[in-house]
Design an enzyme around this catalytic site. Structure first.
Site, short mmCIF file in Angstrom:
data_model
loop_
_atom_site.label_atom_id
_atom_site.label_comp_id
_atom_site.label_asym_id
_atom_site.label_seq_id
_atom_site.Cartn_x
_atom_site.Cartn_y
_atom_site.Cartn_z
CG ASP A 1 6.49 0.36 -0.64
OD1 ASP A 1 7.16 1.21 -1.24
OD2 ASP A 1 5.45 -0.13 -1.12
CG LEU B 1 4.29 -14.10 -14.75
CD1 LEU B 1 4.17 -12.93 -15.72
CD2 LEU B 1 5.71 -14.62 -14.70
CD1 TRP C 1 3.64 8.79 -5.30
CD2 TRP C 1 4.02 10.86 -6.02
NE1 TRP C 1 4.85 8.79 -5.96
CE2 TRP C 1 5.10 10.04 -6.41
CE3 TRP C 1 4.05 12.21 -6.37
CZ2 TRP C 1 6.20 10.52 -7.14
CZ3 TRP C 1 5.14 12.70 -7.09
CH2 TRP C 1 6.19 11.86 -7.46
CG ASP C 2 3.20 6.28 -2.25
OD1 ASP C 2 2.15 6.58 -2.83
OD2 ASP C 2 3.81 5.21 -2.43
NE ARG D 1 -1.55 0.04 -8.16
CZ ARG D 1 -0.58 0.77 -8.71
NH1 ARG D 1 -0.86 1.98 -9.16
NH2 ARG D 1 0.64 0.29 -8.83
CD GLN E 1 7.75 -15.49 -11.16
OE1 GLN E 1 7.22 -14.55 -10.58
NE2 GLN E 1 8.54 -15.32 -12.19
CB SER F 1 7.03 4.44 -0.41
OG SER F 1 6.19 5.30 -1.12
CD GLU G 1 2.00 -0.43 -4.85
OE1 GLU G 1 3.11 -0.08 -5.27
OE2 GLU G 1 0.94 0.16 -5.12
CG ASP H 1 3.86 -10.30 -9.62
OD1 ASP H 1 4.13 -11.22 -8.84
OD2 ASP H 1 4.46 -10.13 -10.69
#
Length: 502
Positions: A276, A337, A95-96, A389, A301, A175, A371, A368
């Protein structure tokens, strides 16, 4: 009585009063002001609720839509295989991924090879998440050309640095980025992720980590990993004042003490991120840009954040109306949050922490999770990209299937960052996660002497299909000019291609 005349006179008086008070245009009503209302940017750039709501109107625009890919042409990476403990061959998900890059972000060449690092693992084991190295000869474009050098780290490498307080607890490798140094060395940056085990006082702490990766060439067609050195942790969030630590997020104030909290006391809706790391250089100085959450000195928060107009954008009327809706929304608790951020630290020449720095951009009340930050300098401006997302967002009209690459531009490394394409939208995708061509973790790679960047990603969700594994998605071209970007028509490249022209 002439009610029409009275109504007109009342309207004139109201408008005159509004103008005298400094208003402009016609008066419109808004939700009432609250004593808790305030406007505080903390000297950071914001991803605002207004921009995200305006972004919805740009859905479907070809300039920002991830291209459609032909499912029948998609292949698993042939070399993405390993042996399990019984010697059986396992076809892995990948994936990543991220390429070996020069300090300016362009693709580096290592002795006639291009190198990509990526997360890979057994589709049957969600905890099997480790970094592998793939390589191919310069000029080759087929997915079949990518060879697998195997895992970067041996199983016990992280246990062989006893003086490091974090490496010994590592459970997974997440990542990062990789740079080809001026000394001709390969330097890897990644995220050490500890286990999440409340009974043992472990809360999935994420630590920015680095190592030099040594390579050898046993023949003219092969690269091998020849061990790692200078393996160490760099940064894990400090005292939670600038960036939220895992201990702070999950209610453990003293990170040096084991917790006695039970699972029932943990708020698992708080999506803690500290990962990341992306390496860059500016004026001879070294930096890491990374995904994080704001700390206690930068908005943090809680319900108070819902009353901060800086997080809403636009006008006071929009702030009051949107706030009133949010306070009654089922997403209110998540918005409290939500404190996603893109952080930055300066590091020394020996890749140890030099200076903590304030966040480059924040997404309080919005999400939150922003990425895989990816940043580079082009034409005197800094371009910052981040994947997001819809399933993590608190904006009405954005749903769980929306996938984004967001983008921002600034005249200096530390900002102020302004949204590209007016709202921050760069790429959008709205596919069923069960679609083989579903893709995520888009990564923009600058090209030498070109306004185009190559966008890579991975395709196909982990473990969703027996025959289709997560794999290199077809790359494609995106054009950048000033504050605007656009997907290049007919710009689809081979799966995993990292240069516009090979």
């Amino acid at each position: 009585m002439n009610f029409n005349r009275v109504a007109k006179q009342a309207s004139v008086i109201t408008l005159s009063t509004f103008i005298l008070l400094g208003g402009s245009g016609t008066q419109t009503s808004a939700a009432p002001k609250d004593d808790r209302d305030h406007k505080e940017t903390y000297d950071t750039s914001q991803i605002t609720r207004y921009d995200m709501k305006q972004m919805i109107k740009q859905h479907g625009d070809d300039k920002f839509t991830v291209p459609d890919f032909d499912e029948s042409t998609i292949k698993n990476i042939p070399s993405a295989v390993k042996k399990d403990e019984n010697g059986n061959e396992v076809v892995m998900d990948v994936w990543d991924t991220w390429p070996l890059q020069n300090a300016d972000g362009t693709v580096a060449e290592y002795n006639g090879y291009h190198i990509v690092f990526g997360l890979a693992g057994d589709p049957e084991n969600a905890n099997d998440t480790f970094i592998y190295m793939f390589y191919k000869k310069v000029g080759e474009t087929s997915i079949d050309a990518w060879k697998n050098a195997g895992r970067v780290f041996e199983d016990d490498d992280h246990k062989n640095v006893p003086e490091d307080p974090y490496l010994k607890h590592q459970a997974e490798e997440w990542s990062g980025s990789a740079t080809f140094t001026s000394d001709g060395e390969v330097r890897l940056f990644y995220t050490n992720r500890e286990p999440f085990n409340v009974d043992e006082g472990r809360y999935g702490k994420q630590t920015l980590t680095t190592a030099q990766v040594n390579l050898s060439e046993p023949d003219t067609k092969t690269l091998e990993i020849d061990g790692v050195e200078d393996y160490k942790s760099i940064y894990e969030g400090g005292d939670s004042s600038i960036y939220q630590t895992a201990e702070k997020a999950f209610g453990v104030e003293d990170s040096g003490q084991m917790s006695t909290m039970s699972s029932n006391e943990i708020n698992f809706d708080d999506n803690h991120t500290f990962r990341d790391p992306h390496y860059i250089e500016e004026n001879g100085r070294k930096y890491l840009v990374f995904e994080a959450n704001t700390g206690t000195d930068y908005g943090y928060q809680g319900e108070e954040s819902l009353y901060n107009q800086a997080y809403y954008g636009k006008s006071n009327k929009f702030f009051q109306d949107e706030k009133a809706k949010l306070l009654q929304s089922p997403k209110k608790n998540l918005a409290e949050l939500a404190n996603g951020a893109i952080g930055i630290v300066e590091i020394n020449d020996d890749y140890t922490l030099k200076n903590e720095m304030k966040p480059l951009i924040v997404a309080n009340t919005v999400t939150d999770e922003i990425e895989r930050p990816n940043i580079f300098k082009k034409d005197g401006k800094w371009y910052l990209f981040t994947s997001a997302r819809g399933s993590k967002m608190t904006i009405d009209g954005i749903d769980d299937e929306d996938i984004y690459l967001l983008g921002y531009v600034a005249d200096s490394l530390t900002g102020e960052y302004k949204p590209l394409n007016k709202t921050g939208i760069v790429l959008h995708q709205d596919l069923d996660p069960n679609d083989v061509t579903w893709n995520y973790a888009h990564y923009a790679i600058p090209q030498e002497d070109s306004d185009n960047v190559v966008v890579t990603s991975y395709m196909t969700n982990r473990g969703f299909f027996e025959d289709h594994k997560s794999t290199f998605a077809p790359s494609f071209l995106m054009n950048i000019k000033g504050g605007k970007t656009s997907v290049v028509e007919d710009g689809i490249l081979e799966q995993g291609q990292i240069l516009e022209e090979e």
